[in-house]
Motif scaffolding. Structure first.
Motif, PDB file in Angstrom:
ATOM      1  N   GLU A   4     -26.696 -35.844  -5.701  1.00 34.23           N
ATOM      2  CA  GLU A   4     -25.296 -35.428  -5.765  1.00 34.23           C
ATOM      3  C   GLU A   4     -24.800 -35.007  -4.385  1.00 34.23           C
ATOM      4  O   GLU A   4     -23.687 -35.347  -3.980  1.00 34.23           O
ATOM      5  CB  GLU A   4     -25.139 -34.269  -6.750  1.00 34.23           C
ATOM      6  N   THR A   5     -25.635 -34.259  -3.659  1.00 32.76           N
ATOM      7  CA  THR A   5     -25.262 -33.824  -2.311  1.00 32.76           C
ATOM      8  C   THR A   5     -25.120 -35.018  -1.379  1.00 32.76           C
ATOM      9  O   THR A   5     -24.165 -35.109  -0.600  1.00 32.76           O
ATOM     10  CB  THR A   5     -26.316 -32.851  -1.749  1.00 32.76           C
TER      11      THR A   5
ATOM     12  N   ARG B  89     -21.992 -36.936  -2.248  1.00 36.72           N
ATOM     13  CA  ARG B  89     -20.809 -36.163  -1.864  1.00 36.72           C
ATOM     14  C   ARG B  89     -20.578 -36.266  -0.358  1.00 36.72           C
ATOM     15  O   ARG B  89     -19.443 -36.430   0.093  1.00 36.72           O
ATOM     16  CB  ARG B  89     -20.975 -34.698  -2.280  1.00 36.72           C
ATOM     17  N   LEU B  90     -21.644 -36.196   0.412  1.00 35.96           N
ATOM     18  CA  LEU B  90     -21.514 -36.331   1.861  1.00 35.96           C
ATOM     19  C   LEU B  90     -20.981 -37.715   2.237  1.00 35.96           C
ATOM     20  O   LEU B  90     -20.140 -37.841   3.129  1.00 35.96           O
ATOM     21  CB  LEU B  90     -22.869 -36.086   2.538  1.00 35.96           C
ATOM     22  N   ILE B  91     -21.463 -38.746   1.562  1.00 35.34           N
ATOM     23  CA  ILE B  91     -20.985 -40.104   1.838  1.00 35.34           C
ATOM     24  C   ILE B  91     -19.494 -40.211   1.529  1.00 35.34           C
ATOM     25  O   ILE B  91     -18.716 -40.771   2.315  1.00 35.34           O
ATOM     26  CB  ILE B  91     -21.785 -41.139   1.019  1.00 35.34           C
ATOM     27  N   THR B  92     -19.083 -39.665   0.393  1.00 32.98           N
ATOM     28  CA  THR B  92     -17.673 -39.747   0.000  1.00 32.98           C
ATOM     29  C   THR B  92     -16.773 -38.964   0.949  1.00 32.98           C
ATOM     30  O   THR B  92     -15.748 -39.476   1.423  1.00 32.98           O
ATOM     31  CB  THR B  92     -17.485 -39.220  -1.433  1.00 32.98           C
ATOM     32  N   ILE B  93     -17.157 -37.719   1.235  1.00 30.13           N
ATOM     33  CA  ILE B  93     -16.347 -36.876   2.123  1.00 30.13           C
ATOM     34  C   ILE B  93     -16.310 -37.459   3.533  1.00 30.13           C
ATOM     35  O   ILE B  93     -15.242 -37.571   4.156  1.00 30.13           O
ATOM     36  CB  ILE B  93     -16.903 -35.436   2.168  1.00 30.13           C
ATOM     37  N   ALA B  94     -17.476 -37.837   4.046  1.00 30.38           N
ATOM     38  CA  ALA B  94     -17.532 -38.411   5.392  1.00 30.38           C
ATOM     39  C   ALA B  94     -16.769 -39.727   5.445  1.00 30.38           C
ATOM     40  O   ALA B  94     -16.056 -40.008   6.419  1.00 30.38           O
ATOM     41  CB  ALA B  94     -18.986 -38.630   5.807  1.00 30.38           C
ATOM     42  N   GLY B  95     -16.899 -40.529   4.395  1.00 34.71           N
ATOM     43  CA  GLY B  95     -16.188 -41.806   4.355  1.00 34.71           C
ATOM     44  C   GLY B  95     -14.688 -41.623   4.440  1.00 34.71           C
ATOM     45  O   GLY B  95     -13.994 -42.361   5.156  1.00 34.71           O
ATOM     46  N   GLU B  96     -14.170 -40.637   3.728  1.00 36.29           N
ATOM     47  CA  GLU B  96     -12.733 -40.362   3.766  1.00 36.29           C
ATOM     48  C   GLU B  96     -12.292 -39.959   5.173  1.00 36.29           C
ATOM     49  O   GLU B  96     -11.253 -40.416   5.671  1.00 36.29           O
ATOM     50  CB  GLU B  96     -12.393 -39.250   2.770  1.00 36.29           C
TER      51      GLU B  96
ATOM     52  N   LEU C 287     -24.857 -27.507   7.484  1.00 27.72           N
ATOM     53  CA  LEU C 287     -24.906 -28.543   8.514  1.00 27.72           C
ATOM     54  C   LEU C 287     -26.224 -29.315   8.467  1.00 27.72           C
ATOM     55  O   LEU C 287     -26.268 -30.517   8.747  1.00 27.72           O
ATOM     56  CB  LEU C 287     -24.719 -27.900   9.892  1.00 27.72           C
ATOM     57  N   SER C 288     -27.277 -28.632   8.084  1.00 33.23           N
ATOM     58  CA  SER C 288     -28.600 -29.267   8.038  1.00 33.23           C
ATOM     59  C   SER C 288     -28.687 -30.369   6.987  1.00 33.23           C
ATOM     60  O   SER C 288     -29.601 -31.201   7.026  1.00 33.23           O
ATOM     61  CB  SER C 288     -29.678 -28.214   7.760  1.00 33.23           C
ATOM     62  N   ALA C 289     -27.738 -30.394   6.043  1.00 34.08           N
ATOM     63  CA  ALA C 289     -27.775 -31.400   4.975  1.00 34.08           C
ATOM     64  C   ALA C 289     -27.627 -32.814   5.535  1.00 34.08           C
ATOM     65  O   ALA C 289     -28.237 -33.760   5.026  1.00 34.08           O
ATOM     66  CB  ALA C 289     -26.678 -31.128   3.950  1.00 34.08           C
ATOM     67  N   ILE C 290     -26.832 -32.960   6.589  1.00 35.27           N
ATOM     68  CA  ILE C 290     -26.659 -34.286   7.191  1.00 35.27           C
ATOM     69  C   ILE C 290     -27.965 -34.754   7.811  1.00 35.27           C
ATOM     70  O   ILE C 290     -28.386 -35.904   7.630  1.00 35.27           O
ATOM     71  CB  ILE C 290     -25.525 -34.275   8.236  1.00 35.27           C
ATOM     72  N   HIS C 291     -28.637 -33.857   8.518  1.00 36.17           N
ATOM     73  CA  HIS C 291     -29.918 -34.220   9.129  1.00 36.17           C
ATOM     74  C   HIS C 291     -30.948 -34.552   8.048  1.00 36.17           C
ATOM     75  O   HIS C 291     -31.710 -35.517   8.181  1.00 36.17           O
ATOM     76  CB  HIS C 291     -30.436 -33.078  10.003  1.00 36.17           C
ATOM     77  N   TYR C 292     -30.952 -33.789   6.974  1.00 37.84           N
ATOM     78  CA  TYR C 292     -31.932 -33.990   5.902  1.00 37.84           C
ATOM     79  C   TYR C 292     -31.743 -35.349   5.221  1.00 37.84           C
ATOM     80  O   TYR C 292     -32.706 -36.077   4.978  1.00 37.84           O
ATOM     81  CB  TYR C 292     -31.804 -32.871   4.865  1.00 37.84           C
ATOM     82  N   HIS C 293     -30.496 -35.694   4.924  1.00 39.45           N
ATOM     83  CA  HIS C 293     -30.229 -36.919   4.160  1.00 39.45           C
ATOM     84  C   HIS C 293     -30.082 -38.169   5.029  1.00 39.45           C
ATOM     85  O   HIS C 293     -30.419 -39.272   4.585  1.00 39.45           O
ATOM     86  CB  HIS C 293     -28.956 -36.748   3.330  1.00 39.45           C
ATOM     87  N   PHE C 294     -29.587 -37.999   6.263  1.00 36.64           N
ATOM     88  CA  PHE C 294     -29.250 -39.181   7.060  1.00 36.64           C
ATOM     89  C   PHE C 294     -29.852 -39.190   8.465  1.00 36.64           C
ATOM     90  O   PHE C 294     -29.889 -40.236   9.106  1.00 36.64           O
ATOM     91  CB  PHE C 294     -27.723 -39.318   7.174  1.00 36.64           C
ATOM     92  N   GLY C 295     -30.262 -38.048   8.939  1.00 32.49           N
ATOM     93  CA  GLY C 295     -30.827 -37.986  10.284  1.00 32.49           C
ATOM     94  C   GLY C 295     -29.774 -37.742  11.343  1.00 32.49           C
ATOM     95  O   GLY C 295     -29.831 -36.764  12.084  1.00 32.49           O
ATOM     96  N   THR C 296     -28.777 -38.629  11.420  1.00 39.66           N
ATOM     97  CA  THR C 296     -27.735 -38.515  12.441  1.00 39.66           C
ATOM     98  C   THR C 296     -26.366 -38.849  11.849  1.00 39.66           C
ATOM     99  O   THR C 296     -26.263 -39.435  10.764  1.00 39.66           O
ATOM    100  CB  THR C 296     -27.992 -39.492  13.606  1.00 39.66           C
ATOM    101  N   LYS C 297     -25.328 -38.505  12.601  1.00 39.00           N
ATOM    102  CA  LYS C 297     -23.970 -38.866  12.185  1.00 39.00           C
ATOM    103  C   LYS C 297     -23.812 -40.384  12.157  1.00 39.00           C
ATOM    104  O   LYS C 297     -23.131 -40.937  11.285  1.00 39.00           O
ATOM    105  CB  LYS C 297     -22.941 -38.245  13.138  1.00 39.00           C
ATOM    106  N   GLU C 298     -24.459 -41.056  13.105  1.00 39.48           N
ATOM    107  CA  GLU C 298     -24.385 -42.515  13.157  1.00 39.48           C
ATOM    108  C   GLU C 298     -24.951 -43.138  11.883  1.00 39.48           C
ATOM    109  O   GLU C 298     -24.365 -44.072  11.315  1.00 39.48           O
ATOM    110  CB  GLU C 298     -25.142 -43.044  14.381  1.00 39.48           C
TER     111      GLU C 298
END
Length: 215
Positions: A4-5, A8-15, A38-49
């Motif tokens: 879910e997290t 949600r990050l994909i949807t929010i970031a995508g927008e 903020l650590s959630a992005i690193h945990y799920h994706f590693g980087t903003k890219e």
């Protein structure tokens, strides 16, 4: 909860990426709007890219459209006759038009792909390898089955009939509506456009028109 997290990050970031572009969006903006650390992005994706790439892939793959390869695999008997081959083209064109212009589809999914097409980033390499190249190759392979004497360039040009028209409607939507009116690309028109496009592609491939496409 973990998925879910991530979604949600994909949807929010995508927008945000769709509205502002990759460079203008910070990881802090994304996590603040998503209500996560903020650590959630690193945990799920590693980087903003990597998150941006995931957003682009998700946007293009939601409600995954039918491809020529899908139909040839699922219904190989359709390849055995000109009538069946024409049915494949009709199915693909109608399904693709519906997929790309489904009214309930979130606006950001279309906008982020448009932005990526006009201003390619590293994500385009992933999209090309995972989606665009396989999709266009399956269309070209189908054409070569139908017309084995055709050249590779002819097969590419034939597949561009579909991808080009849909790209036009996506990229020039506002301009088309300014010229033709606010509802120029409504569902009734898109249904007509799909039938017209299917008819043109079937005839160009030298196949008989299905009865419902005969005027």
């Amino acid at each position: 909860m973990v998925m879910e997290t991530k979604e949600r990050l994909i949807t929010i970031a995508g927008e945000l990426f769709a509205d502002l572009g990759f460079d203008a969006v910070s990881t802090r903006m994304i996590t603040d709007k998503a209500g996560v650390k903020l650590s959630a992005i690193h945990y799920h994706f590693g980087t903003k890219e990597n998150l941006y790439i995931e957003c682009c892939v998700y946007a293009h793959s939601t409600g995954r459209k039918l491809t020529f390869g899908d139909v040839m695999t699922a219904e190989p008997s359709l390849l055995e006759s000109p009538e069946g081959q024409a049915t494949i083209i009709e199915k693909i064109v109608v399904e693709s038009m519906h997929y790309h212009f489904e009214p309930s589809r979130p606006e950001w999914e279309t906008k982020i792909i448009q932005r990526e097409i006009t201003h390619p980033t590293a994500a385009m390499r992933t999209l090309s390898e995972k989606i665009f190249k396989p999709d266009t190759k399956s269309a070209q392979d189908f054409y070569m089955i139908v017309r084995p004497e055709a050249t590779e360039q002819e097969a590419q040009a034939w597949s561009d009939l579909m991808y080009g028209q849909m790209l036009l409607y996506k990229m020039a939507k506002q301009t088309i509506e300014m010229v033709r009116g606010e509802n120029a690309l409504d569902q009734e028109f898109l249904s007509t456009a799909a039938q017209t496009l299917a008819r043109a592609m079937i005839l160009e491939a030298g196949l008989p028109l299905p009865e419902k496409l005969i005027k």
